[in-house]
Write a protein that holds these residues in place. Structure first.
Motif: not given
Length: 323
Positions: A97-105
Motif C-alpha cells: 500500500s505504501l509503495l502504491k501511495l508513493l508511486i501510483c498517487f
C-alpha cells in the motif's frame, strides 16, 4: 440556484418545525427525489452490512441466526495479534500500500501536467485516450496480458532484457516472491494512471489562461509555469484525493492480488503477496472461521478510519481544503 429559485440545504434553514421542513422539502422535491436512490444504495450496501461487525465479538457458526451466536469478547482479536501469519500479512499490506501511495498517487498528477503541455490537441487526446483504456479492462484480462508480457517464454520484457544484455536468462517475474511487490505497483500503475489523471486534467482546464500570460510577461519559463501555476492551482484537489488515498491505505486491491498470484496457489509467492483482504477471504471463507476473519476485517477498517482522520487533521492545520 435553479431558475429563479434559491436552493438552501434543509438542515441549515430557519427553524419552522415539521411544517417548515415539509414546506421546504416540497419546494425542492425534484432534487430531493434524485438523492433518494443514492441514500438507498448507501443504506443497503454500506450500513446494513455493518451489522456483521458483531461477528468479530461472537463465536459464529454456519447456521446460527444473525446476532444470536455466543459472545466471546475480544477472543478473536487476541488470536489475531498473536498469530505470526497475521504479522506477515500486515507487513505485506503496509509495504504494497505504501509503495502504491508513493508511486501510483503522484504519477497521475505528473502525467496530467505533462499532458497539459502538449500543444497538438489531436496528439494530446490520442495519448489521453490510450492511457485510460486499461481502466476498463477487468483484472482477469489485465492479469492475462501481464503474464504474457512478462512471460519467461518469449515475453516482451524478457526478450528485450536479453537482447540488451541486461540479463543472461529469463526472469520469472510472477513466480518469485521478491519481485511481487514491484510487479503489484507496475501493474496497478499501468491500469490506473490514465483514469486517475482525468480529475487532475479537469482541474487544470479550469485554470485562468490569463495567469499563464501574466507569468510569461514576468519572464517565467515553462517549468516555472508548470510548478507555480498549474500545480499550485490543482493543489486543493491533490490534497483532497491524498486524504482519500491515505484513508484507503490498507486496501491493497483484492482483485489484483488474487489474479496476479493465481489465487495464492504458490506458497513462495504467498509469503510476499498475502494481504489482509486475501487473508480474510482465505481464513473466513476457505477456513470457515468467519468470526476470526471479521476481527481481521474490523481491525483494518478501524486503522483506515484513524488514518483518514489523521490525514484530514494534518491538512486542516496546514490550511488546505479538508473533508
Amino acid at each position: 440556484m435553479v431558475g429563479n429559485t434559491v436552493i438552501q440545504p434543509i438542515g441549515i434553514r430557519k427553524r419552522g418545525g415539521i411544517n417548515g421542513f415539509v414546506k421546504e422539502f416540497l419546494k425542492q422535491v425534484d432534487l430531493q427525489l434524485l438523492v433518494i436512490p443514492g441514500i438507498i444504495h448507501i443504506i443497503i450496501f454500506s450500513y446494513i452490512p455493518m451489522y456483521g461487525v458483531i461477528m468479530a465479538f461472537q463465536e459464529f457458526r454456519l447456521g446460527d441466526f444473525p446476532g444470536m451466536s455466543e459472545w466471546v469478547g475480544l477472543k478473536h482479536f487476541r488470536y489475531l495479534f498473536t498469530d505470526p501469519n497475521f504479522g506477515l500479512v500486515l507487513r505485506n499490506t503496509i509495504v504494497i500500500s505504501l509503495l502504491k501511495l508513493l508511486i501510483c498517487f503522484p504519477a497521475p498528477i505528473i502525467f496530467a501536467i505533462l499532458i497539459n503541455e502538449i500543444l497538438n490537441m489531436r496528439f494530446r487526446k490520442t495519448v489521453q485516450t490510450i492511457s485510460y483504456l486499461p481502466h476498463f479492462i477487468s483484472w482477469v484480462v489485465a492479469g492475462t496480458l501481464m503474464f504474457d508480457f512478462f512471460s519467461v517464454d518469449n515475453g516482451a520484457v524478457n526478450s528485450a532484457l536479453l537482447a540488451l544484455g541486461i540479463i543472461d536468462r529469463p526472469i520469472h517475474f510472477f513466480g518469485v516472491g521478491e519481485y511481487f511487490w514491484g510487479m503489484a505497483v507496475i501493474t496497478d500503475l499501468w491500469k490506473s494512471l490514465g483514469w486517475n489523471a482525468i480529475i487532475y486534467i479537469a482541474a487544470i482546464t479550469s485554470i485562468d489562461p490569463d495567469l499563464y500570460e501574466a507569468a510569461e510577461i514576468d519572464g517565467a519559463g515553462r517549468y516555472a509555469k508548470m510548478w507555480h501555476i498549474t500545480f499550485k492551482s490543482i493543489l486543493p484537489t491533490v490534497i483532497l484525493l491524498l486524504i482519500f488515498s491515505v484513508g484507503n491505505l490498507l486496501n491493497a486491491n483484492f482483485d489484483q492480488i488474487m489474479v496476479l498470484t493465481n489465487q495464492m496457489t504458490n506458497p513462495k509467492l504467498r509469503a510476499f503477496a498475502d494481504v489482509i483482504d486475501t487473508y480474510v477471504y482465505r481464513v473466513g471463507i476457505s477456513g470457515n472461521r468467519s468470526s476470526y476473519a471479521a476481527a481481521a476485517g474490523l481491525f483494518k477498517s478501524v486503522i483506515n478510519v484513524m488514518l483518514l482522520l489523521t490525514a484530514n487533521k494534518i491538512a486542516s492545520r496546514t490550511g488546505h481544503e479538508v473533508l
